[in-house]
Write a protein that holds these residues in place. Structure first.
Motif, PDB file in Angstrom:
ATOM      1  N   ARG A  73       0.821  -1.208   0.000  1.00 44.04           N
ATOM      2  CA  ARG A  73       0.000   0.000   0.000  1.00 44.04           C
ATOM      3  C   ARG A  73       0.854   1.255   0.000  1.00 44.04           C
ATOM      4  O   ARG A  73       0.496   2.257  -0.604  1.00 44.04           O
ATOM      5  N   GLU A  74       1.994   1.221   0.684  1.00 49.37           N
ATOM      6  CA  GLU A  74       2.812   2.421   0.801  1.00 49.37           C
ATOM      7  C   GLU A  74       3.731   2.629  -0.393  1.00 49.37           C
ATOM      8  O   GLU A  74       4.306   3.696  -0.550  1.00 49.37           O
ATOM      9  N   CYS A  75       3.912   1.605  -1.205  1.00 49.57           N
ATOM     10  CA  CYS A  75       4.825   1.701  -2.345  1.00 49.57           C
ATOM     11  C   CYS A  75       4.377   2.819  -3.288  1.00 49.57           C
ATOM     12  O   CYS A  75       3.228   2.828  -3.718  1.00 49.57           O
ATOM     13  N   PRO A  76       5.248   3.778  -3.613  1.00 48.98           N
ATOM     14  CA  PRO A  76       4.814   4.895  -4.460  1.00 48.98           C
ATOM     15  C   PRO A  76       4.442   4.483  -5.870  1.00 48.98           C
ATOM     16  O   PRO A  76       3.633   5.154  -6.506  1.00 48.98           O
ATOM     17  N   ASP A  77       5.013   3.409  -6.390  1.00 53.52           N
ATOM     18  CA  ASP A  77       4.607   3.015  -7.747  1.00 53.52           C
ATOM     19  C   ASP A  77       3.988   1.628  -7.774  1.00 53.52           C
ATOM     20  O   ASP A  77       3.873   1.045  -8.840  1.00 53.52           O
ATOM     21  N   TRP A  78       3.546   1.162  -6.624  1.00 53.37           N
ATOM     22  CA  TRP A  78       2.732  -0.054  -6.541  1.00 53.37           C
ATOM     23  C   TRP A  78       3.346  -1.224  -7.317  1.00 53.37           C
ATOM     24  O   TRP A  78       2.713  -1.810  -8.184  1.00 53.37           O
TER      25      TRP A  78
END
Lengths: 178, 390
Positions: A73-78
């Motif tokens: 969820r926190e990953c900026p580029d998913w």
């Protein structure tokens, strides 16, 4: 007009640098050793070792992962894909009730999208993700950059121990689970 | 609906006229020279359309946007911790310096203050990214004038600084190390000693560059009196950083507005040069690298002990409000105007990057110069395309 022309002074700088490269030991060793004095290394034969904190590749300690999805969820580029399921484990003591546990079915990181920002490693509350300074994982096909959980687990043995902190720090040095 | 061949040709002609292709050989009223978007002197993809009369530039116009990545819009759909990893990529040579003003603005809105130890480490890393950035500029400026050696020296010595940044942050170029309320991690053991040795190396590098580039007669002949920007013109075009100080304006946000950074704890000097030409801009930057080494050296001696993170909630929601914080980045004034509506993400972020404003003087300063001097002037103005296009 200055006493020594600037051009000559500049040539002196380059000449000194050339001598320092050719004779890294100074006057003691008159045999030129340019490869010893060079700033670069002959890459495939000689490898540089990045700092222990270097963000090379992410390693997964599978036992600690509970598929909580925080990193995804926190990953900026998913670029993290997680699938998991719940199951009932047998009770710890005889007569107890069965425990509910999370199992990890799929944990993929797509390194063709990853920006190496380290947010996933930082937010992981169960210490399942670690940085390894390993950098040699280029592939010929872009699809091969999707590392599954077995491949991410293999990186785990390349993870170095956390460094001790500088004096005056109040941080505690953590341990890498092995 | 079918498009006739005539319409198609008219469309292509209109597009071609718009892009100003095939105009190069028009010689009736001068010649149009397209420099870039792929030109070594433009540090990336800047296009400069120069109208020439013989060797002289009649009018020049920079065209930007070839590398626009939409960061201002992207920040609206990323949470605050995710934004720092994006804005690392604005000025990619001094990445850590980009994070600081944004974090300071967010801290101002949240009314938290980083602990002293975090502020000191922040300032040290900020100045180290300045050294890394400007030392490459010093080599690059020389390579644009035609000397190839200094750039290799610059790459060689910049690597020492980048290695030290990597040892702390884990990233050579994109540290992503600053957090709202402090820093991600503390310094590793032995770092201060190593950095002291590296700063010594950088001071030697500055001395070498003084002899190799600044004192060189050919370099001086190519840059002295070229691209003179008087102080009032520089101020009216909104120049900042070393470009402004090179014109003799004593203006430095590190000294005048040290919000959240500890520049008042050490003894240093703002360098200015009265000439305002390409050489003075180069000279000011060279002195600034020295001064930055000096600042880092002083700050390393007495880093206070203590925590590196203030108390902030795990999920960061910035209260509604607006804040503008600008710091003196390697390229000039870099500011973030953050508008928050109390969400996980900023409502709007306006990025005031130094290179974009510095480029606005191009048409003024390039008027009337000769073609080889364009390179010297562009080099001395020092812009980074990521910083212009964002």
């Amino acid at each position: 007009m200055p006493a020594v022309p600037g051009l000559v002074k500049g040539l002196g700088v380059t000449f000194k640098t050339m001598l320092a490269t050719l004779f890294p030991d100074g006057a003691k060793n008159p045999i030129p050793r340019p490869s010893a004095g060079a700033q670069t290394v002959q890459y495939p034969h000689v490898k540089e070792s990045p700092a222990p904190r270097a963000r090379g590749v992410i390693a997964l300690h599978e036992e600690n992962c509970t598929a909580c999805m925080l990193c995804a969820r926190e990953c900026p580029d998913w670029c993290i894909y997680i699938e998991g399921h719940k199951y009932l484990a047998p009770p710890r003591r005889a007569g107890g009730s069965p425990r509910q546990k999370n199992a990890l079915d799929r944990f993929d990181i797509d390194y063709s999208l990853c920006m190496f920002c380290g947010i996933c490693v930082e937010v992981c509350p169960f210490e399942a993700l670690f940085w390894s300074p390993e950098y040699e994982f280029s592939e010929l096909r872009i699809a091969d950059l999707l590392h599954d959980k077995d491949r991410l687990g293999e990186w785990m043995h390349t993870v170095p121990d956390f460094e001790a902190y500088e004096s005056g720090s109040e941080q505690k040095t953590k341990k890498v689970p092995r | 609906m079918s498009v006739s061949e005539q319409e198609q040709l008219a469309y292509i002609a209109a597009q071609a006229a718009d892009a100003r292709v095939n105009l190069e050989l028009e010689t009736e009223d001068g010649m149009t020279l397209n420099m870039g978007p792929q030109h070594p002197a433009t540090h990336g993809t800047l296009r400069l359309v120069a109208k020439l009369d013989g060797e002289q530039v009649v009018a020049a116009e920079p065209i930007m946007g070839y590398m626009h990545r939409g960061y201002e819009k992207l920040t609206e759909v990323r949470t605050y911790p995710q934004v720092t990893t994006l804005i690392n990529r604005i000025d990619w040579l001094g990445s850590f310096a980009n994070e600081v003003p944004f974090i300071l603005a967010a801290e101002q809105l949240m009314e938290v203050e980083a602990p002293p130890r975090a502020q000191w480490i922040r300032t040290i890393l900020f100045e180290m990214s300045r050294i890394a950035n400007i030392s490459l500029y010093i080599g690059d400026m020389a390579v644009q004038i035609g000397a190839t050696t200094p750039i290799f020296f610059a790459f060689r010595d910049r690597e020492h600084i980048l290695n030290q940044i990597e040892r702390v942050t884990g990233g050579r170029f994109h540290p992503n190390f600053d957090r709202i309320g402090g820093l991600k991690d503390d310094l590793p053991a032995g770092w201060i000693e190593e950095t002291k040795a590296v700063i010594k190396k950088m001071q030697t590098f500055c001395d070498q560059m003084d002899d190799l580039v600044a004192g060189n007669e050919i370099f001086q002949a190519r840059t002295r009196g070229i691209g003179v920007i008087p102080a009032e013109v520089a101020l009216s075009y909104g120049l900042s950083g070393a470009n402004l100080r090179g014109s003799g304006v004593d203006w430095d946000l590190r000294r005048d507005q040290p919000c959240g950074l500890v520049y008042d704890q050490c003894d240093w000097k703002v360098w200015t040069h009265p000439d305002g030409d390409s050489y003075s801009r180069f000279w000011v930057r060279l002195q600034e690298t020295r001064e930055a080494c000096n600042i880092v050296d002083q700050l390393l001696d007495n880093i206070p002990s203590g925590p590196i993170m203030a108390k902030v909630p795990r999920i960061i929601k910035v209260p509604a409000g607006e804040a503008y914080v600008a710091t003196e980045n390697p390229l000039g004034e870099m500011g973030y105007y953050v508008v928050s509506k109390g969400d996980l993400t900023p409502f709007r972020v306006k990025i005031r990057s130094a290179s974009f404003s510095n480029m606005s003087i191009c048409p003024w300063v390039l008027k009337g110069v000769f073609v080889p001097d364009i390179i010297a002037i562009l080099g001395s103005l020092y812009f980074i395309l990521g910083d212009i296009d964002r």
